[in-house]
Design a protein around this motif. Structure first.
Motif, short mmCIF file in Angstrom:
data_model
loop_
_atom_site.label_atom_id
_atom_site.label_comp_id
_atom_site.label_asym_id
_atom_site.label_seq_id
_atom_site.Cartn_x
_atom_site.Cartn_y
_atom_site.Cartn_z
N UNK A 83 -27.69 44.45 -55.11
CA UNK A 83 -26.47 43.82 -54.59
C UNK A 83 -25.30 44.29 -55.43
N UNK A 84 -24.18 44.53 -54.79
CA UNK A 84 -22.99 45.07 -55.46
C UNK A 84 -21.77 44.27 -55.05
N UNK A 104 -33.13 38.52 -53.66
CA UNK A 104 -34.35 38.39 -52.87
C UNK A 104 -34.08 37.55 -51.62
N UNK A 105 -34.81 37.84 -50.57
CA UNK A 105 -34.84 37.11 -49.29
C UNK A 105 -33.95 37.71 -48.21
N UNK A 106 -33.32 38.85 -48.48
CA UNK A 106 -32.59 39.51 -47.39
C UNK A 106 -33.53 40.33 -46.51
N UNK A 107 -34.64 40.83 -47.09
CA UNK A 107 -35.71 41.46 -46.33
C UNK A 107 -35.30 42.75 -45.61
N UNK A 108 -34.18 43.36 -46.00
CA UNK A 108 -33.82 44.63 -45.37
C UNK A 108 -34.88 45.68 -45.70
N UNK A 159 -28.39 46.29 -50.16
CA UNK A 159 -29.05 47.36 -49.44
C UNK A 159 -30.26 47.90 -50.15
N UNK A 160 -30.93 48.84 -49.50
CA UNK A 160 -32.20 49.37 -50.02
C UNK A 160 -32.02 50.65 -50.83
N UNK A 161 -30.86 51.30 -50.71
CA UNK A 161 -30.64 52.53 -51.48
C UNK A 161 -29.15 52.70 -51.74
#
Length: 540
Positions: free
Chosen positions: A396-397, A413-417, A437-439
């Motif tokens: 997270x940013x 945790x819990x965004x599940x992207x 995001x994931x990356x």
């Protein structure tokens, strides 16, 4: 104009067959008749605490959607635009609201900036609070989020409280989790409402000291189920509110839905309507009619007492919605903004691993509060902590949107992207840019789309990129509310197609920088412990 029906006289707790006569803006007669009709006439609904800005709509557009659901007025805290634009933003909301026939009742923001631990776009000083509270359109001192300042006698906090008392304006509260002696002390400072209770026991603790409780059910925070049982204990002390309502949800329902749900649980009709229609008027001294002779003709007509389907809504004697269609015309809206940062690079959000574990924010669906976890972190071959999608630990940013500065980074945790990233410049309270995001590539792309638009919400998947521009203060659109709702529905769907299981991913994201709600949040200046009210470390 004469309208007949079963009249629900909430104040006198009776229902009778009658006829309402309206001349101009006012009700001139209410008389009993023998005429039998299949409709009911009752006072209009009031949202007793809402940030209009969170609908992503300017006030005039919010009104167009809300009246369809029988809402005739709001108690509106312009705190969000206040944090971006200061007094200018508050005055924008007042003037825009005046363009349509709807009863906005704005407050003077009490906490701008909300804390000193984040970068806001403005400050509203005690002198400016007094300037605002002297305006007839400003009905109250808006939520006093700085409860530590109340408890520990902060000079600036008490200057604002005393100004409101001097001018005879009510003071709104915001004290999540405050109990016992601390709750009593907070209330004794002159603060007599709270919309932040998330358990019935907490609400009871405040009720016994004379505080009214607004039962909140918004797009992110949902406390209705926990609190609705209080109608069996203190119905005269309750109100309904949304606090924050995204545009797609506002198209579907508003306070009318809370009325339906309360009645479905077997609570007394007149108790429920008192909370929805009467208590806010009396508490805030609002210029909203409550279906009495001589009142403003602000009322609604419904077809039955089961589903409360709103046939028509009247404000100041004018029909503003009929059979699910708004009759408030679209007006032109000005654009004001403050957005002064440049696009960011991936290097700026990399985090070197300093330990094997990392503090992780645990987002809770339907709640503003979060938990603080300590979890194993995933590290790449360059020694950087990265998102771990298998365990749902995502980067997270938060980026300062008012000036160029180093972004703050944490994990959640819990965004599940499972792919891509989402970003938003709706980031309570200071409305810096917040992304998850994931990356890194996706996160930076999502953030830079928001920066390029000078405000908005964005989603980046492996197949699609979307943005909903929010050019008014970086938090609202000036476009047609129904079209904004469609655009929001589409981008919300994309975020869920990317894997998010949250009911409202963007609304939940917007609160992950809300430092005044425990336990762990992220500001543009760093990771923040909302219980100790101080910065904390990313690594345990």
């Amino acid at each position: 104009m004469k309208i007949s029906g079963h009249i629900i006289d909430v104040r006198n707790r009776r229902i009778f067959d009658g006829r309402v006569t309206v001349e101009g803006q006012y009700i001139t007669h209410i008389e009993e008749t023998d005429q039998v009709t299949d409709q009911y006439i009752l006072p209009g609904f009031i949202d007793s605490h809402v940030h209009v800005e969170s609908s992503m709509l300017v006030p005039s557009e919010f009104a167009r959607l809300a009246v369809v659901h029988g809402t005739v007025g709001t108690v509106s805290d312009p705190h969000e635009i206040g944090n971006v634009m200061g007094v200018e933003g508050v005055e924008y909301m007042i003037e825009n609201g005046k363009k349509v026939n709807f009863k906005f009742n704005f407050g003077a923001p009490s906490c701008v900036p909300a804390t000193t631990f984040e970068t806001a776009g403005a400050e509203i000083t005690p002198d400016e609070v007094e300037y605002l509270l002297k305006k007839p359109e400003i009905k109250y001192l808006a939520e006093m989020m700085n409860w530590p300042g109340v408890l520990y006698k902060d000079e600036t906090v008490y200057q604002k409280l005393n100004i409101a008392k001097k001018l005879g304006k009510p003071i709104d509260g915001h004290a999540p989790g405050l109990r016992g002696d601390q709750a009593e002390q907070y209330i004794k400072a002159g603060i007599y409402t709270d919309h932040e209770c998330f358990t019935a026991d907490e609400a009871r603790d405040k009720l016994k000291h004379g505080m009214k409780i607004a039962i909140r059910e918004g797009s992110a925070a949902k406390n209705f189920e926990a609190l609705v049982g209080l109608f069996n204990e203190a119905p005269e002390m309750l109100m309904f509110c949304s606090d924050d309502k995204h545009p797609d949800n506002l198209v579907e329902n508003h306070i009318d839905e809370l009325v339906r749900r309360a009645l479905a649980k077997g609570h007394d009709l007149l108790d429920v309507l008192n909370a929805a229609c009467i208590t806010p008027v009396d508490h805030y001294n609002l210029d909203i009619g409550t279906l009495r002779k001589g009142d403003f003709a602000d009322f609604i007509v419904i077809d039955n007492l089961q589903d409360f389907s709103v046939k028509s809504t009247f404000i100041n004697g004018e029909i503003v919605a009929e059979n699910g269609i708004t009759k408030i015309p679209k007006v032109s809206n000005d654009i004001i903004n403050q957005f002064n940062c440049d696009p960011i690079e991936e290097d700026s959000i990399r985090v070197k691993a300093e330990a094997t574990k990392v503090h992780v924010i645990e987002a809770l669906d339907g709640q503003l509060i979060t938990n603080c976890l300590s979890l194993d972190c995933m590290v790449d071959n360059q020694g950087n902590v990265i998102s771990d999608t298998d365990n749902d630990i995502l980067k997270m940013v938060v980026v300062n949107r008012y000036q160029n500065a180093q972004p703050a980074v944490a994990f959640i945790k819990n965004f599940q992207l499972k792919e891509g990233a989402i970003a938003s410049s709706v980031g309570h309270d200071s409305h810096n840019i917040i992304a998850v995001g994931v990356d890194d590539t996706s996160i930076v792309k999502a953030i830079n789309k928001v920066i390029d638009a000078k405000g908005g919400i964005s989603a980046i998947s492996t197949k699609e990129e979307m943005i909903l521009p929010l050019p008014v203060a970086g938090i609202m659109s000036a476009d047609d509310g129904y079209e904004v709702a469609k655009s929001y529905t589409a981008i919300d769907k994309l975020s869920k197609d990317m894997g998010s299981t949250l009911n409202s991913p963007f609304m939940t994201l917007s609160f992950m920088a809300l430092l005044v709600i425990p336990k762990l949040k992220l500001s543009d200046k760093g990771l923040f412990d909302g219980e100790k009210f101080q910065f904390t470390t990313l690594f345990p």
